[in-house]
Design a protein around this motif. Structure first.
Motif: not given
Length: 233
Positions: A30-38, A199-207, A213-220, A224-227
């Motif tokens: 994760v980059e510095e200053g990012e808003f990341c949603v898990l 999942s709707a909250i993910a639309r505002m994230a940078d990442r 099941s304990g695995k990272i399926l994707s790192n997106e 174009h994050p929404v407000k």
């Protein structure tokens, strides 16, 4: 610049036939200053990941780096300093001390670190300066969560870890808190990692880190994050 890096991190509970892999060979940055949603269902490993990153739990194996420092090899004393100086926590159920006022709850956090934001200023940042003298029982759920955010911000952390911070809030108040977290992260250049199953909250994230099941399926990367106020669920 990578602020956070996980390299082949595993967290295993139990032994023999009772082994549970809460994290299974997890790697991401994760980059510095990012808003990341898990993002992931309950039991996916999101909270375990956040607790290990925040120094509240340890990995079974693998490496966790924060700004080049190896969190996974820190001594207990170093972990205390790391949690005090670099990490702010916001939980789903506030965890305020009931017999202290809003201001006193924030002041306790400010006393733990070297370069704090004054407690009154932190409360003002979340729009609650007028409620400084109120006890948690005198505040609404949304106001209590905003005090919890102010408490985390008072530490002036480089990283804010949020575990379902809107899970106990109604729709309107939840969106207000999301907007506050996003805006404060942008204003202070704070890296924010937030757990959600919505999942709707993910639309505002940078990442967006999708976990199952304990695995990272994707790192997106979301270009174009929404407000927060535009989110609907």
């Amino acid at each position: 610049m990578h602020l956070i890096t996980f390299q082949h991190v595993n967290k295993i509970y139990g032994q023999g036939d009772g082994v549970v892999r809460a994290l299974d060979d997890v790697s991401f940055s994760v980059e510095e200053g990012e808003f990341c949603v898990l993002l992931g269902a309950s039991g996916a490993g999101k909270t375990t990941l956040l607790n290990i990153l925040g120094g509240m739990d340890s990995a079974t194996s693998g490496t966790i780096l924060f700004d080049g420092r190896n969190v996974s090899s820190m001594t207990p004393r170093q972990l205390v300093d790391y949690r005090r100086r670099d990490v702010g926590f916001v939980f789903q159920f506030y965890n305020l001390i009931p017999n202290l006022t809003a201001l006193e709850n924030v002041e306790i956090a400010a006393m733990l670190c070297d370069n704090p934001i004054p407690a009154k200023q932190a409360l003002d940042m979340v729009g609650l300066s007028q409620r400084a003298g109120n006890f948690p029982a005198q505040l609404s759920g949304g106001e209590q969560q905003r005090v919890a955010i102010a408490r985390a911000l008072a530490k002036n952390p480089r990283m804010l870890l949020c575990d379902e911070p809107t899970g106990a809030l109604d729709y309107v108040t939840g969106k207000t808190v999301l907007k506050m977290l996003y805006d404060l992260g942008r204003r202070n250049h704070t890296t924010v990692l937030m757990i959600t199953h919505n999942s709707a909250i993910a639309r505002m994230a940078d990442r967006i880190l999708r976990i199952q099941s304990g695995k990272i399926l994707s790192n997106e990367i979301n270009s174009h994050p929404v407000k927060a106020e535009e989110l609907v669920w």
